[in-house]
Write a protein that holds these residues in place. Structure first.
Motif, mmCIF file in Angstrom:
data_model
loop_
_atom_site.group_PDB
_atom_site.id
_atom_site.type_symbol
_atom_site.label_atom_id
_atom_site.label_comp_id
_atom_site.label_asym_id
_atom_site.label_seq_id
_atom_site.Cartn_x
_atom_site.Cartn_y
_atom_site.Cartn_z
ATOM 1 N N TYR A 80 -4.010 -17.694 -26.345
ATOM 2 C CA TYR A 80 -5.040 -16.695 -26.046
ATOM 3 C C TYR A 80 -5.457 -16.735 -24.580
ATOM 4 O O TYR A 80 -5.879 -15.727 -24.024
ATOM 5 C CB TYR A 80 -6.259 -16.919 -26.946
ATOM 6 N N ALA A 81 -5.343 -17.883 -23.942
ATOM 7 C CA ALA A 81 -5.780 -17.998 -22.542
ATOM 8 C C ALA A 81 -4.798 -17.358 -21.566
ATOM 9 O O ALA A 81 -5.131 -17.154 -20.396
ATOM 10 C CB ALA A 81 -5.973 -19.471 -22.198
ATOM 11 N N GLU A 82 -3.579 -17.034 -22.023
ATOM 12 C CA GLU A 82 -2.571 -16.488 -21.116
ATOM 13 C C GLU A 82 -2.759 -14.991 -20.914
ATOM 14 O O GLU A 82 -3.362 -14.293 -21.740
ATOM 15 C CB GLU A 82 -1.168 -16.776 -21.665
ATOM 16 N N ASN A 83 -2.196 -14.505 -19.797
ATOM 17 C CA ASN A 83 -2.269 -13.083 -19.446
ATOM 18 C C ASN A 83 -1.190 -12.309 -20.201
ATOM 19 O O ASN A 83 0.004 -12.585 -20.053
ATOM 20 C CB ASN A 83 -2.093 -12.916 -17.934
ATOM 21 N N ILE A 84 -1.623 -11.326 -20.985
ATOM 22 C CA ILE A 84 -0.681 -10.568 -21.816
ATOM 23 C C ILE A 84 0.306 -9.789 -20.964
ATOM 24 O O ILE A 84 1.515 -9.762 -21.236
ATOM 25 C CB ILE A 84 -1.454 -9.624 -22.768
ATOM 26 N N ASP A 85 -0.191 -9.137 -19.902
ATOM 27 C CA ASP A 85 0.691 -8.312 -19.061
ATOM 28 C C ASP A 85 1.742 -9.168 -18.359
ATOM 29 O O ASP A 85 2.902 -8.760 -18.215
ATOM 30 C CB ASP A 85 -0.133 -7.546 -18.026
ATOM 31 N N LYS A 86 1.341 -10.364 -17.927
ATOM 32 C CA LYS A 86 2.294 -11.257 -17.274
ATOM 33 C C LYS A 86 3.370 -11.705 -18.260
ATOM 34 O O LYS A 86 4.569 -11.734 -17.929
ATOM 35 C CB LYS A 86 1.557 -12.476 -16.707
ATOM 36 N N ALA A 87 2.948 -12.042 -19.474
ATOM 37 C CA ALA A 87 3.916 -12.459 -20.496
ATOM 38 C C ALA A 87 4.879 -11.326 -20.833
ATOM 39 O O ALA A 87 6.092 -11.537 -20.972
ATOM 40 C CB ALA A 87 3.185 -12.917 -21.752
ATOM 41 N N ARG A 88 4.356 -10.100 -20.944
ATOM 42 C CA ARG A 88 5.220 -8.955 -21.231
ATOM 43 C C ARG A 88 6.228 -8.743 -20.102
ATOM 44 O O ARG A 88 7.405 -8.442 -20.346
ATOM 45 C CB ARG A 88 4.385 -7.696 -21.440
ATOM 46 N N ALA A 89 5.797 -8.898 -18.856
ATOM 47 C CA ALA A 89 6.694 -8.723 -17.717
ATOM 48 C C ALA A 89 7.813 -9.771 -17.732
ATOM 49 O O ALA A 89 8.972 -9.472 -17.417
ATOM 50 C CB ALA A 89 5.906 -8.809 -16.412
ATOM 51 N N VAL A 90 7.470 -11.012 -18.111
ATOM 52 C CA VAL A 90 8.485 -12.059 -18.195
ATOM 53 C C VAL A 90 9.520 -11.725 -19.271
ATOM 54 O O VAL A 90 10.732 -11.841 -19.053
ATOM 55 C CB VAL A 90 7.818 -13.420 -18.489
ATOM 56 N N ILE A 91 9.041 -11.285 -20.419
ATOM 57 C CA ILE A 91 9.955 -10.932 -21.515
ATOM 58 C C ILE A 91 10.828 -9.747 -21.113
ATOM 59 O O ILE A 91 12.048 -9.738 -21.357
ATOM 60 C CB ILE A 91 9.159 -10.624 -22.795
ATOM 61 N N ASP A 92 10.221 -8.729 -20.477
ATOM 62 C CA ASP A 92 10.993 -7.564 -20.031
ATOM 63 C C ASP A 92 12.083 -7.975 -19.045
ATOM 64 O O ASP A 92 13.202 -7.431 -19.069
ATOM 65 C CB ASP A 92 10.068 -6.537 -19.370
ATOM 66 N N GLY A 93 11.768 -8.933 -18.178
ATOM 67 C CA GLY A 93 12.759 -9.390 -17.211
ATOM 68 C C GLY A 93 13.959 -10.045 -17.871
ATOM 69 O O GLY A 93 15.108 -9.833 -17.471
ATOM 70 N N VAL A 94 13.684 -10.859 -18.895
ATOM 71 C CA VAL A 94 14.784 -11.501 -19.630
ATOM 72 C C VAL A 94 15.669 -10.457 -20.296
ATOM 73 O O VAL A 94 16.911 -10.519 -20.225
ATOM 74 C CB VAL A 94 14.223 -12.489 -20.679
ATOM 75 N N LEU A 95 15.051 -9.468 -20.937
ATOM 76 C CA LEU A 95 15.825 -8.436 -21.638
ATOM 77 C C LEU A 95 16.619 -7.583 -20.664
ATOM 78 O O LEU A 95 17.768 -7.199 -20.956
ATOM 79 C CB LEU A 95 14.881 -7.553 -22.457
ATOM 80 N N VAL A 150 18.665 -14.752 -26.998
ATOM 81 C CA VAL A 150 17.420 -14.300 -26.362
ATOM 82 C C VAL A 150 16.257 -15.277 -26.568
ATOM 83 O O VAL A 150 15.503 -15.541 -25.621
ATOM 84 C CB VAL A 150 17.061 -12.875 -26.836
ATOM 85 N N PRO A 151 16.028 -15.838 -27.757
ATOM 86 C CA PRO A 151 14.890 -16.767 -27.908
ATOM 87 C C PRO A 151 14.922 -17.921 -26.913
ATOM 88 O O PRO A 151 13.886 -18.292 -26.334
ATOM 89 C CB PRO A 151 15.025 -17.253 -29.353
ATOM 90 N N GLU A 152 16.071 -18.507 -26.692
ATOM 91 C CA GLU A 152 16.162 -19.607 -25.730
ATOM 92 C C GLU A 152 15.835 -19.133 -24.318
ATOM 93 O O GLU A 152 15.107 -19.801 -23.574
ATOM 94 C CB GLU A 152 17.559 -20.222 -25.765
ATOM 95 N N LEU A 153 16.371 -17.953 -23.957
ATOM 96 C CA LEU A 153 16.130 -17.428 -22.610
ATOM 97 C C LEU A 153 14.647 -17.123 -22.399
ATOM 98 O O LEU A 153 14.084 -17.402 -21.332
ATOM 99 C CB LEU A 153 16.969 -16.171 -22.393
#
Length: 280
Positions: free
Chosen positions: A188-203, A247-250
């Motif tokens: 909950y303490a993490e930034n949602i937008d930052k996490a989404r950007a990281v996931i988008d980058g991997v994909l 993908v999960p590992e990445l």
């Protein structure tokens, strides 16, 4: 005297011999014509599947054989009828025998009926990955009684068709493009937008993930200890399992590199030291 006996014998047996010769000749003609008609009907039925690629060859070969044997059965009855054999009793006997065999082979007949339905409606074909009868694998063979699957660890699974037909069948290879559903949680303490950007980058950097349709990354659930994302990239069907297992590992490595916490259950242990009651 001998001439009289010879004439008597000829006159007595000649009509019978002529009648038998005629029946034998007609029986041979009926048999030859019947064999030709049965063979032609078999080829005709099989030829229908060859003219239409969407029809299943196995089913039409089976139907061709059934047509051939039905015609041959009528031919044999017609031949026997030429010699005065009462075919009605034979037909009744064959019917009773067929009923007895059908009851004895009830399980096999149910598999056969299910196999015919599978080959007519074709919910899957050879080469498809399916979930059926609680099993998952690649379809290597479909016949009238069984479906044969090959698993990833090279096991051969033979499933009776009656266990497949009428139950849920999941065909993973039906559509050329597949969506791969995955879920990831962040604290909950993490930034949602930052996490989404990281996931988008991997994909975006994955070689097997398609740009169109675009991957779907959104918050799905607010759990007790995590914010859960649903991640659905799209890929060609043959790359489904590569995407699912890579993908999960990445994403885990990418989240770690960006100091984004993935929550896990914590257990807090409190030890209470009790002071002995000296008054007692």
């Amino acid at each position: 005297m001998s001439e009289l006996l010879t004439n008597l014998d000829v006159n007595q047996y000649f009509p019978v011999a002529l009648d038998w010769a005629t029946n034998i000749l007609l029986a041979i003609v009926i048999l030859l014509i019947g064999l030709w008609v049965a063979s032609s009907a078999n080829k005709l039925v099989i030829g229908i599947s060859k003219k239409h690629p969407q029809l299943d060859d196995t089913l039409f070969r089976f139907l061709g054989s059934v047509t051939r044997y039905i015609i041959l059965a009528f031919v044999i009855i017609a031949v026997l009828n030429r010699f005065g054999v009462q075919t009605a009793s034979i037909v009744a006997l064959l019917g009773a025998a067929g009923l007895a065999v059908g009851l004895a082979l009830q399980g096999a007949m149910s598999n056969l009926a299910a196999g015919v339905m599978l080959l007519i409606f074709r919910p899957y074909k050879v080469g498809d990955f399916i979930d059926a009868a609680g099993r998952f694998g690649n379809v290597t063979e479909i016949d009238m009684f069984t479906t044969i699957l090959q698993t990833f660890d090279n096991q051969q699974i033979i499933i009776p068709n009656s266990q497949i037909w009428g139950q849920q069948i999941i065909n993973h290879s039906h559509h050329p493009v597949r969506g791969v559903d995955m879920r990831f949680g962040i604290a909950y303490a993490e930034n949602i937008d930052k996490a989404r950007a990281v996931i988008d980058g991997v994909l975006a950097n994955h070689p097997h993930i398609l740009k169109t349709p675009a991957p779907f990354v959104e918050v799905e659930t607010l759990n007790d200890s995590s914010v859960d994302f649903i991640v659905r990239p799209f890929c060609n069907g043959e790359n489904y399992f590569d995407v699912l297992y890579s993908v999960p590992e990445l994403i885990k490595k990418a989240l770690d590199e960006n100091d984004i916490e993935i929550p896990f259950p914590h257990r807090k242990v409190i030890v209470v030291n009790e002071t002995p009651d000296t008054a007692k």
